[in-house]
Design a protein around this motif. Structure first.
Motif, short mmCIF file in Angstrom:
data_model
loop_
_atom_site.label_atom_id
_atom_site.label_comp_id
_atom_site.label_asym_id
_atom_site.label_seq_id
_atom_site.Cartn_x
_atom_site.Cartn_y
_atom_site.Cartn_z
N ALA A 190 0.48 -1.70 0.03
CA ALA A 190 -0.18 -0.18 0.36
C ALA A 190 0.93 1.56 -0.03
O ALA A 190 0.38 2.23 -0.34
CB ALA A 190 -0.94 -0.24 1.58
N ARG A 191 2.33 1.18 0.33
CA ARG A 191 2.54 2.63 0.74
C ARG A 191 3.27 2.58 -0.57
O ARG A 191 3.96 3.94 -1.18
CB ARG A 191 3.88 1.86 1.55
CG ARG A 191 3.43 1.95 2.79
CD ARG A 191 5.03 1.60 3.56
NE ARG A 191 5.58 0.40 3.64
CZ ARG A 191 6.79 -0.21 3.29
NH1 ARG A 191 7.33 0.41 4.32
NH2 ARG A 191 7.34 -1.29 2.92
N VAL A 192 3.98 1.90 -1.44
CA VAL A 192 4.33 2.17 -2.82
C VAL A 192 2.82 2.13 -3.65
O VAL A 192 3.17 3.33 -4.65
CB VAL A 192 4.84 0.54 -3.70
CG1 VAL A 192 4.92 0.72 -5.17
CG2 VAL A 192 5.77 -0.01 -2.69
N GLU A 193 2.06 1.57 -3.51
CA GLU A 193 0.39 2.57 -4.15
C GLU A 193 0.06 4.00 -3.65
O GLU A 193 -0.39 4.54 -4.73
CB GLU A 193 -0.46 1.70 -3.91
CG GLU A 193 -2.02 1.84 -4.10
CD GLU A 193 -1.56 1.64 -6.45
OE1 GLU A 193 -2.75 2.21 -6.63
OE2 GLU A 193 -1.17 0.83 -6.38
N ALA A 194 0.48 4.42 -2.38
CA ALA A 194 0.55 5.59 -2.26
C ALA A 194 1.19 6.62 -3.04
O ALA A 194 0.64 7.51 -3.34
CB ALA A 194 0.55 6.09 -0.92
N ILE A 195 3.01 6.14 -2.90
CA ILE A 195 3.26 7.04 -3.84
C ILE A 195 3.00 7.05 -5.43
O ILE A 195 3.34 8.32 -6.24
CB ILE A 195 5.18 6.37 -4.16
CG1 ILE A 195 5.47 6.62 -2.60
CG2 ILE A 195 5.30 6.81 -5.34
CD1 ILE A 195 6.63 6.21 -2.62
N THR A 196 2.24 5.76 -6.31
CA THR A 196 2.09 6.33 -7.05
C THR A 196 1.02 7.66 -7.24
O THR A 196 -0.05 8.01 -8.30
CB THR A 196 1.10 5.05 -7.73
OG1 THR A 196 2.41 3.67 -7.94
CG2 THR A 196 0.93 4.95 -8.93
N LEU A 197 -0.26 7.13 -5.82
CA LEU A 197 -1.44 7.86 -5.95
C LEU A 197 -0.94 9.41 -6.22
O LEU A 197 -1.33 10.60 -6.60
CB LEU A 197 -2.34 7.94 -4.95
CG LEU A 197 -3.01 6.54 -5.13
CD1 LEU A 197 -4.27 5.99 -4.05
CD2 LEU A 197 -4.11 6.36 -6.67
N MET A 198 0.07 9.85 -6.16
CA MET A 198 0.73 10.86 -5.54
C MET A 198 1.33 11.65 -6.87
O MET A 198 0.47 13.34 -6.75
CB MET A 198 2.09 11.07 -4.73
CG MET A 198 3.17 12.55 -4.74
SD MET A 198 4.01 12.00 -3.39
CE MET A 198 5.72 11.29 -5.29
N PHE A 199 1.09 11.12 -8.02
CA PHE A 199 1.62 11.82 -9.76
C PHE A 199 -0.03 11.57 -9.75
O PHE A 199 0.28 12.48 -10.77
CB PHE A 199 2.78 10.68 -9.59
CG PHE A 199 4.27 11.12 -9.70
CD1 PHE A 199 4.77 11.88 -9.91
CD2 PHE A 199 4.68 10.01 -8.55
CE1 PHE A 199 6.46 12.19 -8.86
CE2 PHE A 199 5.89 10.40 -7.62
CZ PHE A 199 6.56 11.83 -8.56
#
Length: 365
Positions: A190-199
């Protein structure tokens, strides 16, 4: 998610800008391979330097109203491996290691953009190229903070029924097959997915919403502060002070440019009118908003001694929504709970003597 999948996701989204395009991202990835630093700043150092005196800014802990010793900008507003998030016992993963480099390249180009905007003096900002660049920069500033990361995690970990309704309202063309494909492509971390959502949030909605606003620079009669969540979003009337909204529906978005200049972005349909100088009372009200917007820390010039005299309520925590809580609820009800938990909490919620919205002339048609 591989580097190629991330670039494909970013390209498929809305706001077009070279800082979000494949070529710029690929170069960040190449440069990021050589990056060794672990301390990642979620507020750019080049931005905080605008409040520095003799190379140092004055941090103030918001909830405690505690003045800390002056520190260099490189020592504040940072977290270890905030963008890299390496798995325990492993080296930094390539799609993540480059993110700090990508953001720093944009910051390097934006340093003189902020100078240009501050040198505007005061008045409506009409330079379209400058506005486009800063829409991306400010959009990333909104989505890169720790509190934004927490809200992304709420959505990512939320119940499937609530997420389905969330994304259908975001994109009415979304089919069930599209939604299932989105779930399948989501990174299991989920932490990696959160970085994707940041962009993706910047390109899908945030940058365009900022760009479409009416921008003006205001000078202030007294110094202003900034904080660890420096893009300040005001819902504005007729909403009460307990209400927080996203960038698109909110009346006003504020961004301190330096100790004497403030960027004010009004919702389409609202207009800047009258003078572009904030008097002392208006300036104090803006400082109060910036302190209230802080997650935990305010920054000012050493010696200004502003934040310690502005008391704000303690910020409430964000509960975590789970499937058990939403069992038996319809999609719309589950969505309401999800959005409630994923929305920033106003410090003024439940405060009977909360101050009114600042600078009333901003909210008239």
């Amino acid at each position: 998610m591989t580097a190629g999948q991330l670039m494909q996701t970013m390209t498929a989204l809305g706001f077009e800008h070279r800082w979000l395009e494949d070529e710029f991202v690929a170069e960040s990835m190449r440069q990021g391979e050589r990056k060794q630093g672990k301390e990642h700043h979620y507020v750019p150092q080049m931005y905080l330097k605008r409040w520095a005196v003799d190379g140092k800014v004055q941090p103030v802990l918001t909830d405690r109203r505690q003045v800390l010793r002056p520190q260099p900008p490189k020592e504040v507003a940072k977290k270890t491996n905030f963008y890299s998030l390496p798995a325990p016992g492993s080296t930094m993963d390539e799609p993540l290691r480059w993110v700090e480099k990508h953001l720093s390249r944009i910051e390097d180009e934006c340093a003189h953009r902020l100078d240009q905007l501050e040198q505007w003096g005061s008045g409506v900002m009409s330079d379209d190229d400058l506005k486009r660049d800063l829409s991306v920069f400010l959009g990333l500033q909104i989505t890169r903070t720790p509190v934004s990361r927490e809200r992304h995690l709420v959505v990512i970990k939320g119940p499937v029924a609530a997420k389905r309704e969330f994304y259908r309202r975001l994109d009415p063309r979304l089919t069930e097959a599209d939604f299932q494909d989105m779930l399948d492509r989501a990174d299991p971390d989920a932490r990696v997915e959160a970085i994707t959502l940041m962009f993706s949030d910047v390109r899908r909605a945030v940058a365009r919403s900022l760009y479409q606003r009416e921008w003006a620079v205001y000078r202030t009669a007294a110094p202003i502060v900034t904080c660890d969540d420096p893009v300040v979003i005001l819902a504005g009337p007729p909403h009460g002070r307990e209400v927080t909204l996203g960038v698109m529906p909110s009346a006003v978005v504020l961004y301190p440019l330096g100790p004497q200049h403030l960027l004010v972005m009004l919702r389409p349909g609202l207009r800047h009118s009258g003078r572009y100088v904030l008097d002392r009372d208006e300036t104090r009200s803006i400082n109060h908003e910036i302190v209230a917007a802080a997650t935990s820390m305010v920054f000012e010039r050493p010696g200004d001694n502003i934040a310690v005299h502005l008391e704000v309520p303690t910020r409430a925590g964000v509960p975590e929504l789970d499937d058990e809580q939403t069992a038996g609820l319809g999609a719309a009800a589950a969505l309401r709970l999800l959005l409630n938990d994923a929305t920033a909490r106003s410090r003024w919620a439940g405060v009977p003597d909360a101050p009114g919205w600042p600078v009333p002339r901003w909210y008239t048609q």
